[in-house]
Scaffold this motif. Structure first.
Motif, short mmCIF file in Angstrom:
data_model
loop_
_atom_site.label_atom_id
_atom_site.label_comp_id
_atom_site.label_asym_id
_atom_site.label_seq_id
_atom_site.Cartn_x
_atom_site.Cartn_y
_atom_site.Cartn_z
N LEU A 45 20.59 -16.37 39.88
CA LEU A 45 21.99 -16.00 39.67
C LEU A 45 22.19 -14.50 39.79
O LEU A 45 23.21 -14.04 40.35
CB LEU A 45 22.44 -16.48 38.29
N VAL A 46 21.25 -13.71 39.29
CA VAL A 46 21.37 -12.25 39.40
C VAL A 46 21.32 -11.82 40.87
O VAL A 46 22.12 -10.99 41.33
CB VAL A 46 20.26 -11.56 38.58
N LEU A 47 20.38 -12.37 41.63
CA LEU A 47 20.29 -12.04 43.05
C LEU A 47 21.53 -12.49 43.81
O LEU A 47 22.03 -11.77 44.68
CB LEU A 47 19.04 -12.67 43.65
N GLU A 48 22.03 -13.67 43.50
CA GLU A 48 23.26 -14.15 44.15
C GLU A 48 24.43 -13.23 43.83
O GLU A 48 25.26 -12.93 44.70
CB GLU A 48 23.56 -15.58 43.68
N LEU A 49 24.48 -12.76 42.60
CA LEU A 49 25.55 -11.85 42.20
C LEU A 49 25.46 -10.53 42.95
O LEU A 49 26.47 -10.00 43.44
CB LEU A 49 25.48 -11.62 40.70
N LEU A 50 24.26 -9.98 43.07
CA LEU A 50 24.09 -8.67 43.69
C LEU A 50 24.20 -8.72 45.21
O LEU A 50 24.71 -7.79 45.84
CB LEU A 50 22.74 -8.06 43.29
N VAL A 51 23.71 -9.80 45.80
CA VAL A 51 23.62 -9.87 47.26
C VAL A 51 24.90 -10.42 47.88
O VAL A 51 25.31 -9.97 48.96
CB VAL A 51 22.40 -10.72 47.68
N HIS A 52 25.57 -11.37 47.21
CA HIS A 52 26.72 -12.03 47.82
C HIS A 52 28.04 -11.77 47.07
O HIS A 52 29.03 -11.38 47.70
CB HIS A 52 26.48 -13.55 47.90
N ILE A 53 28.06 -12.00 45.78
CA ILE A 53 29.32 -11.97 45.05
C ILE A 53 29.91 -10.56 45.01
O ILE A 53 31.09 -10.35 45.35
CB ILE A 53 29.14 -12.53 43.63
N VAL A 54 29.09 -9.59 44.60
CA VAL A 54 29.60 -8.22 44.49
C VAL A 54 30.05 -7.67 45.84
O VAL A 54 31.16 -7.11 45.95
CB VAL A 54 28.54 -7.31 43.83
N PRO A 55 29.26 -7.78 46.93
CA PRO A 55 29.78 -7.30 48.23
C PRO A 55 31.02 -8.03 48.69
O PRO A 55 31.91 -7.41 49.30
CB PRO A 55 28.60 -7.55 49.18
N MET A 56 31.11 -9.34 48.42
CA MET A 56 32.29 -10.08 48.85
C MET A 56 33.54 -9.61 48.11
O MET A 56 34.59 -9.39 48.71
CB MET A 56 32.07 -11.58 48.64
N VAL A 57 33.42 -9.43 46.81
CA VAL A 57 34.56 -8.95 46.03
C VAL A 57 34.94 -7.53 46.46
O VAL A 57 36.13 -7.19 46.57
CB VAL A 57 34.24 -9.01 44.52
#
Length: 337
Positions: free
Chosen positions: A39-51
């Motif tokens: 979940l941390v990697l998904e947040l840093l790699v996908h969610i944060v850049p997308m937002v």
């Protein structure tokens, strides 16, 4: 003497109950604890850049604010209006790139699936050298994308490329060595390279799916007089339908979003006939330094892919046997009564 009465059982201590509660909490929370790294990697790699990209789409972000993009003026929907205005140069160029990308995706995905399905079906029969051929078929998928596409760029060179050497110098099929990386031929070169890169994945998926079809079905159909084409039509393709649904969707998303192949093949500026939307968004962002417009185009691309994916899943979802699109459950209950 009468036996002495046994002492009454002592009530469970508070410490034992707390220990059992901790054990239950630990066992129940262990799966969630194991998911934390992902979940941390998904947040840093996908969610944060997308937002971040979505936020940039609503700002007038140019090179003046690139060091502090949070200070860029708020633009609202202006970037989206510029991107979808087909009467303006920016919107017209984006629409042309979108049409080219759609045509490229249809050809590349269709040919990749056709080659993969054909090879998987032909490789079902046992013969000498089958394992070696399967390994060779998977080589394009195993190669790094940059090494593979750079090799293709050398092969497609006009003056000293192997393709023109064979077609023009050896076979004499052309009057002059054609340009494969410039002009209209660049579109077909891009399709060839993309198909060469993706068809082994289709071959791998379909080969694995064909292992689940019993050989007895083919033997029984052969006894009944069914030839190879009827077996493929009535046995193989229906059995591969669930895998094909996932495979076509994955190939579509990969191909429509592909940036590495056109960027390595043509460089930062692709020919007009091979101007895919991923490379077009890159040019709109880094060539003109208008990151707000480029982010708006990326958001529009994301919405388009989400809509296409949702529509595809709705159209191809498995329905329960005996039901139809409208009133199937009611008719099934009535037939049961």
């Amino acid at each position: 003497m009468p036996p002495s009465p046994s002492p009454p059982p002592s009530p469970p201590s508070a410490g034992r109950g707390a220990s059992a509660l901790r054990d239950r909490v630990r066992h129940a929370g262990l799966p969630y604890l194991l998911l934390v790294p992902a979940l941390v990697l998904e947040l840093l790699v996908h969610i944060v850049p997308m937002v971040t990209g979505i936020t940039m789409a609503f700002r007038d972000l140019t090179q003046e604010y690139i060091r502090n993009w949070g200070a860029a003026p708020w633009a609202g929907l202006d970037n989206f209006h510029i991107a979808v205005d087909v009467n303006a140069p920016v919107g017209e160029a984006l629409l042309s790139s979108f049409a080219i990308t759609c045509a490229f995706t249809v050809l590349a995905v269709g040919l990749a699936w056709l080659l993969g399905a054909t090879a998987a079906i032909l490789m079902q029969d046992t013969f000498r050298g089958r394992g070696l051929l399967r390994a060779l078929f998977l080589t394009p998928y195993a190669l790094p994308v940059y090494a593979a596409v750079i090799t293709w760029s050398f092969l497609l060179q006009r003056d000293n490329g192997l393709v023109n050497h064979v077609l023009h110098d050896q076979l004499g099929l052309t009057d002059a060595p054609p340009f494969w990386l410039v002009g209209d031929n660049s579109f077909f070169s891009l399709v060839v390279v993309s198909v060469w890169r993706t068809w082994p994945f289709a071959f791998l998926m379909l080969t694995a799916a064909l292992q689940n079809i019993p050989r007895d079905v083919y033997e029984a159909s052969a006894i009944d007089g069914a030839g190879m084409w009827r077996q493929i039509r009535h046995i193989t393709l229906p059995a591969l339908r669930p895998v094909n649904q996932v495979l076509v969707l994955v190939l579509f998303l990969w191909t429509f979003n592909d940036f590495n192949v056109p960027f390595v093949l043509f460089g930062k500026s692709a020919p007009e006939s091979a101007d895919l939307i991923s490379l077009h968004i890159y040019q709109s962002s880094f060539a003109t330094w208008d990151f707000g417009a480029g982010s708006a185009m990326s958001v529009l691309l994301l919405l388009f892919l989400l809509l296409v994916t949702a529509a595809y899943l709705l159209l191809t979802r498995e329905r329960a046997p005996g039901t139809t699109r409208a009133g199937g459950t009611r008719r099934r209950k009535r037939a049961h009564v």
